[in-house]
Design an enzyme around this catalytic site. Sequence first.
Site, short mmCIF file in Angstrom:
data_model
loop_
_atom_site.label_atom_id
_atom_site.label_comp_id
_atom_site.label_asym_id
_atom_site.label_seq_id
_atom_site.Cartn_x
_atom_site.Cartn_y
_atom_site.Cartn_z
N GLY A 82 -52.63 36.38 90.47
CA GLY A 82 -53.52 35.98 91.57
C GLY A 82 -52.87 35.73 92.69
N HIS A 83 -51.50 35.69 92.78
CA HIS A 83 -50.60 35.21 94.06
C HIS A 83 -50.23 36.46 94.46
CE1 HIS A 83 -50.79 31.24 92.32
NE2 HIS A 83 -50.83 31.81 91.08
N ASP B 86 -48.34 29.66 100.03
CA ASP B 86 -48.07 29.87 98.58
C ASP B 86 -46.71 30.78 98.36
OD1 ASP B 86 -48.31 30.77 95.80
OD2 ASP B 86 -50.33 31.58 96.15
#
Lengths: 545, 545
Positions: free
Chosen positions: B364-365, B192
């Site tokens: 959220g990353h 990610d």
Amino acid sequence: MTSKLRIIPLGGLGEIGKNMTVIEYEEHMIIIDAGIMFPENDMLGIDLIIPDYNYILDKKEQVRAFLITHGHEDHVGALAHVMRDVDAPIYGTKLTIGLIRSKIKDRGLGGVVNLNTIKAGDVFQVGPFKVEPFHVTHSIPDGVGYGITSPVGLIVHSGDYKFDHTPVDGWPPDFAKLAEFSNRGVLCLLADSTNAERPGWTPSESVITSALNDLFREAKGRIIVATFASLISRIQQVVNTAARFDRKLAITGRSMVVNSRIARDLGYLKIPDEMLVDINQVKKIPPEKVVILATGSQGEPTAAIGRLAHGRHAKLSIQEGDTVVLSAHPIPGNEEMIYRIINRLLQRGAEVLHEDIANVHVSGHASREEMKLLINLVKPRFFIPVHGELRHLKAHGKLASEMGVPKDNIAIVENGTILELDQYSLSVGPRLPGGYIFVDGSGVGDIGPAVMRDRERLADSGFFVAVIILDKDRRIIGKPKFISRGFVYLDESGDLLLGAQEAIGAVISAKDKGRDNLTKQLENALSRYFYAETGRRPMVHVVVR
Amino acid sequence: MTSKLRIIPLGGLGEIGKNMTVIEYEEHMIIIDAGIMFPENDMLGIDLIIPDYNYILDKKEQVRAFLITHGHEDHVGALAHVMRDVDAPIYGTKLTIGLIRSKIKDRGLGGVVNLNTIKAGDVFQVGPFKVEPFHVTHSIPDGVGYGITSPVGLIVHSGDYKFDHTPVDGWPPDFAKLAEFSNRGVLCLLADSTNAERPGWTPSESVITSALNDLFREAKGRIIVATFASLISRIQQVVNTAARFDRKLAITGRSMVVNSRIARDLGYLKIPDEMLVDINQVKKIPPEKVVILATGSQGEPTAAIGRLAHGRHAKLSIQEGDTVVLSAHPIPGNEEMIYRIINRLLQRGAEVLHEDIANVHVSGHASREEMKLLINLVKPRFFIPVHGELRHLKAHGKLASEMGVPKDNIAIVENGTILELDQYSLSVGPRLPGGYIFVDGSGVGDIGPAVMRDRERLADSGFFVAVIILDKDRRIIGKPKFISRGFVYLDESGDLLLGAQEAIGAVISAKDKGRDNLTKQLENALSRYFYAETGRRPMVHVVVR
């Protein structure tokens, strides 16, 4: 009994008290700035917006002066429109007037308009108002705020400002004048609220120097810097850094070329003659020996950087080893376009530096600690936060209140609200009708909400027109003729069109219906049919002949 | 000679390798996630976008499994489309499968699809692949990454992740499993890249607690919290804070109601029965005793907060004393809508807290320091940054390279690129044609560039249709009939229409022109006339009968 002073920010929703503000006492009106707004993403097809100035038109003999704070579009861009209707002198500093003159000439108003060059520190009388421009620092040189001594008291308008102790032009803000105003007693302060949600102190424009030094030192190829064409001090910093690293300078993008020429002619931008090269010459210079200044830092697809990103620039193309610098902050609404252009530039092999990953931009507006200093320097009795969206004005008002300005002495209003001021009170009056005037093509104000709603609907689902010829017995002659755009791809929609033909036939052959509302019936039938088949609602029109 | 493993991120420009990724070995294919993209502002009328999955369709018998990482729309939203064409089992954790089941039911695929609930820590075989889901923390509970042992080696896919040591559900990421993978030797990591431009470490979801405590303590009236309907852990925090401050909870907005019901049924969201009240009951509860969870944190005008801001919510209206919290980060492109809604809420008397002025949201990353940790934990030979725009992938790739992954072992590619991997090399192959599939209404893939360009033009200047009936001698019968929308306001454009009539008359009466291209001639004449008069370019169509 003395009259009250009226203060009226003109415009619609969006930034308040930024583009055009009326200050009025009895039969005398002065206007601070006359700028444009940029359309939001959902104002389809609109080129630009000017504040609704009907209030001024109704009293145009009473307008004594336009006082301009600085040369940015959102403060001067509406003059070319307003000056067609209003005959009053415009006051501004040398650079500001230079930029206005160029714009007004473009619009064919060259000789007509009365332009007056003033200096920070001047004192002059306009009707019942004593006007005192004072120097402020902002992202364009030669900006001023105004002290306006009116019959009810001294009003101070900050203009767009930050407190930059080390500005690129070496001319810091005039703290002494602000203190002097304070000693005289300031009745009301109007102040820039742009960064009222930002804590701390906005960094000096000079901090860019070290980021530029770093990137010039590391860049192996060409450097392309995109910024606002009006950000003269940023341009100066690029010039200075190019000189240090022995690079030539080329400029691309119309507004960048024009503005830098004006600023250079007037002495606000210093570029050695031997450093400047024509954009056509860039290919002949080794990549490590050139820097290019370009428009398009907001991701505009037709500006220089946009054209480079999409491979559509006539003179240049991006090559491996190029370093592109976006030296600007996204105006809300432009983020998507800017990121798209960054990705495209990367795709073409450039390195891209932007605000998120390098210190290549600082704001031209004061942050919260500067706002506190301004309020404490000026010590106003009344406070009107301006220049910002409602959220910024609220934050600025809250800050003033936390610093001891009584809540009743703070007016947070929207554009079009009439504020009335005397020595003892600041009251909020009624709101003027209107808001803004859309400019679309050569039309000014002829586009209203109805046309905008139509454009929204067309953007969403397109249109469908059916032309039907009936004979005397109400039978269809030939086939209906269909025209449609933006709805479905007609060449691949044979079945859908057959169905539409059947839907038309069914309405026509229904015997119990009068001719009167036949068109409406057909339009309804087609709309229902299309929605059932596609889930879309194109605008449907039927012509029966 | 062994075959190579193919890795293909599907989709168009925008975020890469996020929505749907093919992993293929000989005749066996697994697919990681099947999500939707949201249209950009200039994709007019498009409801959503799914990756072009023709590559999968061509080999649909070879699809062995869909492995889903978590329940967000951009990872599961395309399943309802893809599962009409492909018959393969879907694997996901309990919450993920619960959310998928609900969506698939909505689309009438209820009984047909093979859904398999797995747990982090499970090991199962799919064709030649050994699959090991491992727990990650993200902004929705029950997220996993996947270890996939293929015939060429072990591939690790991070899913959407951050390293949250104190997640709200108390379940930290599975560092041990990552270390174990590393001991076995990881051939390739896909990770990610969303926050690859963000330095440091993303704060834990738990830091929101103190901001919520502060605001619940200070709020005198109702509290309305808007967030993503899928941000279950954020919802849990609001519930917990409401319990501490003895407030009832109501929920408004369809997706918020549905998601919280599913998460609650499956045990991922804990709300005491006695705390929940129906949105219709809110008016009967004292303002200081209620909190409302709402959709619309991205400024969507039709979501709950948007309707409240515009005074169009059926059950509630904003009142003085309300505190509205936007607990979300703007997705690029939504800033303008969000700020507009903030201003509208302020206008109606609410206090508004948002990310810019209060700690009411965390990402959220993973940020850059977490990315470094992941790479050092996993120690992959090859590295493929995914989940991000090209700019994020480049930044992530640079980070990996700075950490010692050889440049040749890092592949930064765009969607549709075929990557080939064996034990010794990672090579970039050709790019598949296609990109994305637009969904508009019930149409999937029937809108292409031509229709999009038409919509752009219609949005910009509208259309104008003229219907002209000629007799046998080529004279106009009656008056031409005009239909126009989005161009000018016809009722106020009498002169313009008279001019259009004259322009038509002039073309018709010109004797030397054949009938053949009469329509084209009329359209050109009208276009020229309109541009000269208005500076606009509507789409012009003429029907001659």
